[in-house]
Design a protein around this motif. Structure first.
Motif, PDB file in Angstrom:
ATOM      1  N   ILE A  62       0.840  -1.195   0.000  1.00 17.54           N
ATOM      2  CA  ILE A  62       0.000   0.000   0.000  1.00 17.54           C
ATOM      3  C   ILE A  62       0.875   1.245   0.000  1.00 17.54           C
ATOM      4  CG2 ILE A  62      -1.703   1.346   1.289  1.00 17.54           C
ATOM      5  CD1 ILE A  62      -2.702  -1.306   2.473  1.00 17.54           C
ATOM      6  N   THR A  63       1.849   1.288   0.890  1.00 21.30           N
ATOM      7  CA  THR A  63       2.681   2.485   1.017  1.00 21.30           C
ATOM      8  C   THR A  63       3.540   2.731  -0.222  1.00 21.30           C
ATOM      9  OG1 THR A  63       4.447   1.263   2.132  1.00 21.30           O
ATOM     10  CG2 THR A  63       2.797   2.305   3.522  1.00 21.30           C
ATOM     11  N   LYS A  64       3.887   1.669  -0.932  1.00 21.51           N
ATOM     12  CA  LYS A  64       4.691   1.812  -2.145  1.00 21.51           C
ATOM     13  C   LYS A  64       3.828   2.127  -3.368  1.00 21.51           C
ATOM     14  CE  LYS A  64       8.561   0.823  -0.126  1.00 21.51           C
ATOM     15  NZ  LYS A  64       9.577   1.848   0.089  1.00 21.51           N
ATOM     16  N   GLY A  65       2.505   2.120  -3.191  1.00 22.23           N
ATOM     17  CA  GLY A  65       1.614   2.457  -4.291  1.00 22.23           C
ATOM     18  C   GLY A  65       1.357   1.314  -5.249  1.00 22.23           C
ATOM     19  N   LEU A  66       1.601   0.082  -4.812  1.00 19.40           N
ATOM     20  CA  LEU A  66       1.401  -1.074  -5.681  1.00 19.40           C
ATOM     21  C   LEU A  66      -0.035  -1.559  -5.662  1.00 19.40           C
ATOM     22  CD1 LEU A  66       4.550  -3.103  -4.639  1.00 19.40           C
ATOM     23  CD2 LEU A  66       4.273  -1.700  -6.659  1.00 19.40           C
ATOM     24  N   LEU A  67      -0.633  -1.522  -4.486  1.00 17.91           N
ATOM     25  CA  LEU A  67      -1.983  -2.048  -4.300  1.00 17.91           C
ATOM     26  C   LEU A  67      -2.844  -1.003  -3.603  1.00 17.91           C
ATOM     27  CD1 LEU A  67      -0.890  -5.513  -2.916  1.00 17.91           C
ATOM     28  CD2 LEU A  67      -1.770  -5.077  -5.195  1.00 17.91           C
ATOM     29  N   HIS A  68      -4.129  -1.061  -3.857  1.00 20.32           N
ATOM     30  CA  HIS A  68      -5.053  -0.157  -3.191  1.00 20.32           C
ATOM     31  C   HIS A  68      -5.319  -0.665  -1.777  1.00 20.32           C
ATOM     32  CE1 HIS A  68      -8.755   2.119  -2.401  1.00 20.32           C
ATOM     33  NE2 HIS A  68      -8.276   2.964  -3.297  1.00 20.32           N
ATOM     34  N   LYS A  69      -5.499   0.261  -0.851  1.00 20.27           N
ATOM     35  CA  LYS A  69      -5.669  -0.126   0.550  1.00 20.27           C
ATOM     36  C   LYS A  69      -6.890  -1.002   0.778  1.00 20.27           C
ATOM     37  CE  LYS A  69      -8.001   4.127   1.873  1.00 20.27           C
ATOM     38  NZ  LYS A  69      -8.048   5.242   2.812  1.00 20.27           N
ATOM     39  N   ASN A  70      -7.975  -0.746   0.045  1.00 16.44           N
ATOM     40  CA  ASN A  70      -9.178  -1.562   0.220  1.00 16.44           C
ATOM     41  C   ASN A  70      -8.964  -2.980  -0.291  1.00 16.44           C
ATOM     42  OD1 ASN A  70     -10.386   0.682   1.278  1.00 16.44           O
ATOM     43  ND2 ASN A  70     -11.643   1.121  -0.507  1.00 16.44           N
ATOM     44  N   THR A  71      -8.190  -3.115  -1.346  1.00 17.99           N
ATOM     45  CA  THR A  71      -7.887  -4.442  -1.892  1.00 17.99           C
ATOM     46  C   THR A  71      -7.127  -5.264  -0.863  1.00 17.99           C
ATOM     47  OG1 THR A  71      -7.753  -3.516  -4.110  1.00 17.99           O
ATOM     48  CG2 THR A  71      -6.769  -5.683  -3.777  1.00 17.99           C
ATOM     49  N   VAL A  72      -6.112  -4.670  -0.274  1.00 15.65           N
ATOM     50  CA  VAL A  72      -5.304  -5.368   0.726  1.00 15.65           C
ATOM     51  C   VAL A  72      -6.149  -5.695   1.948  1.00 15.65           C
ATOM     52  CG1 VAL A  72      -3.330  -5.156   2.270  1.00 15.65           C
ATOM     53  CG2 VAL A  72      -3.145  -4.366  -0.088  1.00 15.65           C
ATOM     54  N   SER A  73      -6.945  -4.740   2.388  1.00 14.28           N
ATOM     55  CA  SER A  73      -7.802  -4.970   3.555  1.00 14.28           C
ATOM     56  C   SER A  73      -8.767  -6.119   3.307  1.00 14.28           C
ATOM     57  CB  SER A  73      -8.590  -3.704   3.891  1.00 14.28           C
ATOM     58  OG  SER A  73      -7.720  -2.688   4.312  1.00 14.28           O
ATOM     59  N   ARG A  74      -9.352  -6.155   2.109  1.00 13.20           N
ATOM     60  CA  ARG A  74     -10.288  -7.223   1.776  1.00 13.20           C
ATOM     61  C   ARG A  74      -9.603  -8.587   1.782  1.00 13.20           C
ATOM     62  NH1 ARG A  74     -11.383  -5.705  -3.106  1.00 13.20           N
ATOM     63  NH2 ARG A  74     -10.068  -7.239  -4.134  1.00 13.20           N
ATOM     64  N   LYS A  75      -8.434  -8.667   1.159  1.00 17.99           N
ATOM     65  CA  LYS A  75      -7.713  -9.938   1.090  1.00 17.99           C
ATOM     66  C   LYS A  75      -7.300 -10.420   2.483  1.00 17.99           C
ATOM     67  CE  LYS A  75      -5.872  -9.395  -3.567  1.00 17.99           C
ATOM     68  NZ  LYS A  75      -6.413 -10.573  -4.212  1.00 17.99           N
ATOM     69  N   LEU A  76      -6.770  -9.497   3.286  1.00 19.16           N
ATOM     70  CA  LEU A  76      -6.351  -9.874   4.633  1.00 19.16           C
ATOM     71  C   LEU A  76      -7.543 -10.271   5.500  1.00 19.16           C
ATOM     72  CD1 LEU A  76      -3.555  -7.247   5.379  1.00 19.16           C
ATOM     73  CD2 LEU A  76      -3.287  -9.640   4.713  1.00 19.16           C
ATOM     74  N   SER A  77      -8.657  -9.591   5.324  1.00 14.79           N
ATOM     75  CA  SER A  77      -9.849  -9.916   6.089  1.00 14.79           C
ATOM     76  C   SER A  77     -10.347 -11.319   5.751  1.00 14.79           C
ATOM     77  CB  SER A  77     -10.937  -8.890   5.798  1.00 14.79           C
ATOM     78  OG  SER A  77     -12.133  -9.243   6.439  1.00 14.79           O
ATOM     79  N   ARG A  78     -10.346 -11.637   4.468  1.00 12.69           N
ATOM     80  CA  ARG A  78     -10.812 -12.958   4.056  1.00 12.69           C
ATOM     81  C   ARG A  78      -9.884 -14.061   4.547  1.00 12.69           C
ATOM     82  NH1 ARG A  78     -12.918 -11.508  -2.101  1.00 12.69           N
ATOM     83  NH2 ARG A  78     -14.703 -10.309  -1.402  1.00 12.69           N
TER      84      ARG A  78
END
Length: 87
Positions: A62-78
């Motif tokens: 997220i911080t490097k601008g590779l992935l959107h924060k919501n995408t990462v949050s969704r994947k980690l949540s699942r």
């Protein structure tokens, strides 16, 4: 192909950045795959350890601008939900 000196420099810079981004994305995918593999084996402790290692890598994306924060949050949540279901 680039015609101006500045465009040639931009091309070289973009190519380096593309390589670095590809490496970072691949690293994140590897950590996620380790979590999924641990979930499939059914050992909750291993899955939690793998998840704990994968979280900072995903957040770095997220911080490097590779992935959107919501995408990462969704994947980690699942992944987290799947680990909780192992009980």
């Amino acid at each position: 192909m680039a015609n101006h000196k500045s465009a040639e420099k931009r091309f070289r810079r973009d190519e380096k950045r593309r390589e670095l981004n590809h490496q970072r994305i691949a690293r994140i995918r590897t950590f996620i795959k380790k979590v999924e593999k641990a979930i499939v084996t059914g050992v909750k402790v291993d899955a939690q350890a793998a998840f704990k290692a994968a979280m900072p890598e995903a957040m770095k994306g997220i911080t490097k601008g590779l992935l959107h924060k919501n995408t990462v949050s969704r994947k980690l949540s699942r992944l987290s939900d799947r680990i909780k279901a192992l009980a």
